[in-house]
Design a protein around this motif. Sequence first.
Motif, PDB file in Angstrom:
ATOM      1  N   ALA A   1       0.608  -1.355  -0.052  1.00 24.55           N
ATOM      2  CA  ALA A   1       0.127  -0.218   0.014  1.00 24.55           C
ATOM      3  C   ALA A   1       0.990   1.232   0.070  1.00 24.55           C
ATOM      4  N   ASN A   2       0.242   2.175  -0.284  1.00 22.07           N
ATOM      5  CA  ASN A   2       1.010   3.621  -0.568  1.00 22.07           C
ATOM      6  C   ASN A   2      -0.022   4.707  -0.334  1.00 22.07           C
ATOM      7  N   TYR A   3       0.581   5.563   0.860  1.00 25.04           N
ATOM      8  CA  TYR A   3      -0.090   6.940   1.056  1.00 25.04           C
ATOM      9  C   TYR A   3       0.435   7.977   0.020  1.00 25.04           C
ATOM     10  N   HIS A   4      -0.555   8.624  -0.555  1.00 26.54           N
ATOM     11  CA  HIS A   4      -0.057   9.312  -1.544  1.00 26.54           C
ATOM     12  C   HIS A   4      -0.900  10.628  -2.024  1.00 26.54           C
ATOM     13  N   PHE A   5      -0.467  11.784  -2.681  1.00 22.84           N
ATOM     14  CA  PHE A   5      -1.340  12.744  -3.348  1.00 22.84           C
ATOM     15  C   PHE A   5      -1.655  12.137  -4.695  1.00 22.84           C
ATOM     16  N   SER A   6      -2.491  11.791  -5.503  1.00 26.28           N
ATOM     17  CA  SER A   6      -2.829  11.588  -6.955  1.00 26.28           C
ATOM     18  C   SER A   6      -2.962  12.779  -7.637  1.00 26.28           C
ATOM     19  N   ILE A   7      -1.952  13.129  -8.552  1.00 25.44           N
ATOM     20  CA  ILE A   7      -1.993  14.341  -9.329  1.00 25.44           C
ATOM     21  C   ILE A   7      -3.133  14.034 -10.393  1.00 25.44           C
ATOM     22  N   TYR A   8      -3.331  12.757 -11.027  1.00 28.76           N
ATOM     23  CA  TYR A   8      -4.282  12.451 -11.751  1.00 28.76           C
ATOM     24  C   TYR A   8      -5.607  12.494 -11.395  1.00 28.76           C
ATOM     25  N   ARG A   9      -5.929  12.168 -10.088  1.00 27.45           N
ATOM     26  CA  ARG A   9      -7.333  12.140  -9.485  1.00 27.45           C
ATOM     27  C   ARG A   9      -7.403  13.386  -8.688  1.00 27.45           C
ATOM     28  N   ASP A  10      -6.464  14.244  -8.224  1.00 29.00           N
ATOM     29  CA  ASP A  10      -6.560  15.310  -7.471  1.00 29.00           C
ATOM     30  C   ASP A  10      -7.116  15.212  -6.234  1.00 29.00           C
ATOM     31  N   LYS A  11      -6.510  14.131  -5.474  1.00 29.31           N
ATOM     32  CA  LYS A  11      -6.981  13.721  -4.117  1.00 29.31           C
ATOM     33  C   LYS A  11      -5.950  12.833  -3.294  1.00 29.31           C
ATOM     34  N   TYR A  12      -6.137  12.718  -2.063  1.00 32.13           N
ATOM     35  CA  TYR A  12      -5.422  12.168  -1.198  1.00 32.13           C
ATOM     36  C   TYR A  12      -5.847  10.221  -1.286  1.00 32.13           C
ATOM     37  N   LEU A  13      -4.924   9.643  -1.685  1.00 27.66           N
ATOM     38  CA  LEU A  13      -5.302   8.185  -1.765  1.00 27.66           C
ATOM     39  C   LEU A  13      -4.564   7.191  -0.801  1.00 27.66           C
ATOM     40  N   TYR A  14      -5.171   6.293  -0.311  1.00 24.53           N
ATOM     41  CA  TYR A  14      -4.484   5.048   0.291  1.00 24.53           C
ATOM     42  C   TYR A  14      -4.747   3.907  -0.431  1.00 24.53           C
ATOM     43  N   SER A  15      -3.739   3.831  -1.351  1.00 23.47           N
ATOM     44  CA  SER A  15      -3.837   2.853  -2.461  1.00 23.47           C
ATOM     45  C   SER A  15      -3.068   1.350  -2.048  1.00 23.47           C
ATOM     46  N   THR A  16      -4.133   0.306  -2.031  1.00 22.80           N
ATOM     47  CA  THR A  16      -3.766  -0.770  -1.805  1.00 22.80           C
ATOM     48  C   THR A  16      -3.412  -1.630  -3.156  1.00 22.80           C
ATOM     49  N   GLY A  17      -2.272  -2.113  -3.433  1.00 27.27           N
ATOM     50  CA  GLY A  17      -2.188  -2.841  -4.793  1.00 27.27           C
ATOM     51  C   GLY A  17      -2.089  -4.193  -4.474  1.00 27.27           C
ATOM     52  N   TYR A  18      -2.401  -5.055  -5.472  1.00 32.19           N
ATOM     53  CA  TYR A  18      -2.313  -6.506  -5.747  1.00 32.19           C
ATOM     54  C   TYR A  18      -1.410  -6.572  -6.838  1.00 32.19           C
ATOM     55  N   PHE A  19      -0.539  -7.479  -6.657  1.00 32.89           N
ATOM     56  CA  PHE A  19       0.496  -7.368  -8.044  1.00 32.89           C
ATOM     57  C   PHE A  19       0.534  -8.693  -8.322  1.00 32.89           C
ATOM     58  N   TYR A  20       0.539  -8.983  -9.699  1.00 30.63           N
ATOM     59  CA  TYR A  20       0.732 -10.449 -10.148  1.00 30.63           C
ATOM     60  C   TYR A  20       1.955 -10.421 -11.199  1.00 30.63           C
ATOM     61  N   LEU A  21       2.549 -11.290 -11.590  1.00 31.30           N
ATOM     62  CA  LEU A  21       3.416 -11.600 -12.510  1.00 31.30           C
ATOM     63  C   LEU A  21       2.562 -11.855 -14.014  1.00 31.30           C
ATOM     64  N   ALA A  22       2.604 -11.405 -14.976  1.00 33.02           N
ATOM     65  CA  ALA A  22       1.700 -11.595 -16.052  1.00 33.02           C
ATOM     66  C   ALA A  22       2.499 -11.799 -17.382  1.00 33.02           C
ATOM     67  N   SER A  23       1.851 -12.094 -18.401  1.00 32.75           N
ATOM     68  CA  SER A  23       2.535 -12.437 -19.737  1.00 32.75           C
ATOM     69  C   SER A  23       1.668 -11.786 -20.907  1.00 32.75           C
ATOM     70  N   LYS A  24       2.321 -11.217 -21.910  1.00 33.56           N
ATOM     71  CA  LYS A  24       1.242 -10.778 -23.066  1.00 33.56           C
ATOM     72  C   LYS A  24       0.995 -12.006 -23.861  1.00 33.56           C
ATOM     73  N   VAL A  25      -0.316 -11.972 -24.135  1.00 30.97           N
ATOM     74  CA  VAL A  25      -0.880 -13.367 -24.984  1.00 30.97           C
ATOM     75  C   VAL A  25      -0.787 -12.749 -26.426  1.00 30.97           C
ATOM     76  N   ASP A  26      -1.637 -11.511 -26.631  1.00 31.91           N
ATOM     77  CA  ASP A  26      -1.882 -11.127 -27.856  1.00 31.91           C
ATOM     78  C   ASP A  26      -2.092  -9.552 -27.933  1.00 31.91           C
ATOM     79  N   GLU A  27      -2.045  -8.827 -28.827  1.00 31.06           N
ATOM     80  CA  GLU A  27      -2.189  -7.373 -28.932  1.00 31.06           C
ATOM     81  C   GLU A  27      -3.467  -7.456 -29.722  1.00 31.06           C
ATOM     82  N   VAL A  28      -4.682  -7.117 -29.152  1.00 28.18           N
ATOM     83  CA  VAL A  28      -5.859  -7.404 -29.843  1.00 28.18           C
ATOM     84  C   VAL A  28      -6.726  -6.187 -30.119  1.00 28.18           C
TER      85      VAL A  28
END
Length: 148
Positions: free
Chosen positions: A80-107
Motif C-alpha cells: 500500500a501507499n499513502y500519496h497525493f494523486s495528481i491524476y485524481r487530485d485527491k489523497y489516496l491510500y492505494s492498496t495494490g495487488y501485484f501479479y506476474l503476467a505475460s502478453k498473450v496477444d495485442e488485440v
Amino acid sequence: MVEAVFGEKLADQTYIDRKGVYAIIMNDKNEVATVKLPHGYFLPGGGLEGEESKEACLRRECLEELGWEIEINEYVCQAANYHFSIYRDKYLYSTGYFYLASKVDEVTEPIEQDHELVWLPLEDCISELFLDHQAYAIAVSYTHLTLP
C-alpha cells in the motif's frame, strides 16, 4: 494482508481507499512494461470496479491501457501507499495487488490516450516508478534487486 506500507499519512488530510491490481510483465530483454503518464511511470493496471474480481480487473485494465490480452501467471504481493494523486487530485491510500503476467496477444488499440507503453530495463524500473508500492512489488518479484 498488506506486506508493506509506503508514504506518509498526513494527519490533516482525509484519504480515500483505492484498491487496484497491477501486472508485472517482462520481455525477453529483461525490461518491464510500464505505462507512462504525464507525471510518471506506473505498472499497467488500475482500480477495482464494483464486485469485479482481481483477475477480471487486471485483464480489463491491460486491455484498456495496452490493448493486450494477458495471461496471469503468479500472485506476487500486496502493498500500500499513502500519496497525493495528481491524476485524481485527491489523497489516496492505494492498496495494490501485484501479479506476474505475460502478453498473450495485442488485440486492440489502447483506449487510454494519455497512457504510453514504455519498456524500462529491470534495473531502472524501481527508481523510475512513481509509486513506491509498485517499486516494492518489482523488488519482491526479482529478489536480486533492492529498493533505493
